[in-house]
Enzyme design. Sequence first.
Site, PDB file in Angstrom:
ATOM      1  CB  SER A 124      62.700  -9.484  47.601  1.00 21.99           C
ATOM      2  OG  SER A 124      61.938  -8.796  46.643  1.00 21.99           O
ATOM      3  CE1 TYR A 149      67.118 -11.266  43.827  1.00 26.01           C
ATOM      4  CE2 TYR A 149      64.850 -10.559  43.458  1.00 26.01           C
ATOM      5  CZ  TYR A 149      66.034 -10.480  44.167  1.00 26.01           C
ATOM      6  OH  TYR A 149      66.123  -9.616  45.232  1.00 26.01           O
ATOM      7  CE  LYS A 153      67.121 -12.199  47.444  1.00 32.41           C
ATOM      8  NZ  LYS A 153      68.270 -12.032  48.326  1.00 32.41           N
TER       9      LYS A 153
END
Length: 338
Positions: A124, A149, A153
Site C-alpha cells: 500500500s 495496519y 504492510k
Amino acid sequence: MKILVTGGTGYIGSHTTLALLEAGYEVVVLDNLCNSSEAALHAVEAICAKSALLIRGDVCDRALLDRIFQEHAIDAVLHFAGLKAVGESVRKPLEYYQANVCGSITLCQAMAAAGVFRLVFSSSATVYGAPEHMPIREDFPTGTPTNPYGQSKLIIENVLHDLCAAQPRWSVALLRYFNPVGAHASGLMGEDPRGIPNNLVPYISQVAVGSLNELSIFGDDYPTVDGTGVRDYIHVVDLADGHLKALQTISGGSGINVWNLGTGDGYSVRQVVHAFEQASGRPVPYRVEPRRAGDIAECWADPSKAEQELGWTATRNLQEMMADTWRWQSSHPKGYLE
Ligand code: NAD
Ligand code: UD1
C-alpha cells in the site's frame, strides 16, 4: 499456469481472479471469507464462464497450505489475504499482525517447502508515510506508519526484502496500491464492505443509494486545491490488470521489485463527490467535520516505473470509476446479499 490467489473472494482479489481466468490461467482461491462472500466467485463465473476453485481456510494454516501445494501444481501466488481496516487495526493489533504478518510468513514457508518462489504481494502507498514531495516514486524512503495496519504492510515488505536477499531463487513483486475504487463494468461485481465503510468512495455510494444519510468530509483546511484531501484513485480493473503484468514480469526473473500502481492524478474529496453526483444523477449531501487522525493532505503516484518495466498504465478515468461504482451499488444496494 496455475495461480494460488489468497484473499481471492475479496474486492481486489475477485477482480484479479476474473482477469486471470480471462487471460487463460487456472486459479485456486484460498479465503477464510472473514470479509467477503463466495458470491463474488459466482459473479466471476457469470462474467467469464470459467471458474476458480475455492478452498475455504486460513492463510495462517500451514497444514492446509501444504496440502494445497501438494494437490495443485501452483506456479505463482498472488497474496491478497489480510485485514485492512485502519481504525480496527488500532483496536486489535494482535489480530492484524497475526493475519497479515504471520499469514505472509507462513505462506512463504509453505511456498519454499513446495518449491514455489514467485509471489505478488498487495502492499500500500501507506508505507510511504507523509512524503514531502509529490508525485511519489518507489525510491522515496518509507515512512513510519501511524497504525498497526500500515506497520504490518511495511514489516511484510521488509521480510520479503530480507528473504530475497538471502535466497535469490525468489522472485517477488511488491505492488503499492494507491486508492482502489470502482467495480467491474458489468455491475455484477464490486466492493462490498461489511458495516459502515471506512473509505471515501464506498461511503459516498452508500449515501447516494440511500443507505447512509450524509458524508462527513474530514477536513477542508488542508493546503490543497479546495482544502480537502487529495488522493490517487485507481480503477480496480486497472489494478487487476497491473497484477497480471507484474506476474508476467516476475515470472522471467528473480529478486524483488517494487511498483506503484496508481494513475498519477490526484483528486480532492470535493472533486470525487462532484464526479459521483454526475455519474449517479443523485445528490450526495455532506457536512464538513474535523480532520481524521492519521490522514495526510495529499498523496499521488508517479506510475512511470510500472509503465516502463511492466508495460502497464491505468486507462480508466475518474468518471468511469464513479459510473462503474454506481452501476454496482445501485443494482446491489446491500452488496452480494442482493
Ligand atoms: P478485502 O477485505 O476485500 O479482501 C481480503 C480478503 O482476504 C477477504 O476476502 C478476506 O476474507 C480474506 N482474508 C482475510 N484474512 C484472511 C486469512 N487469515 N486467511 C484467508 N483469507 C483471509 O480487501 P481488498 O480491498 O480486496 O484488499 C486486498 C489486499 O490489498 C489486502 O492485503 C489489503 O491490505 C491490500 N490493499 C487494499 C487497499 C484498498 O484500498 N482496498 C489498498 C492498499 C492495499
Ligand atoms: C485509507 C487508509 C490507508 C489504506 C487505504 C486503503 C487511513 C488513515 N488510511 O487511505 O492506510 O491503505 O485507506 O484501504 O485510514 N474521507 C472523507 N470522508 C470519509 C472517508 C474519507 O472525507 O468518510 C477522505 C479522507 O480524509 C481522505 C480521502 O477521503 O482525504 C480518502 O480516504 P480513504 O478512502 O479512507 O483512503 P485513505 O485515507 O487515502
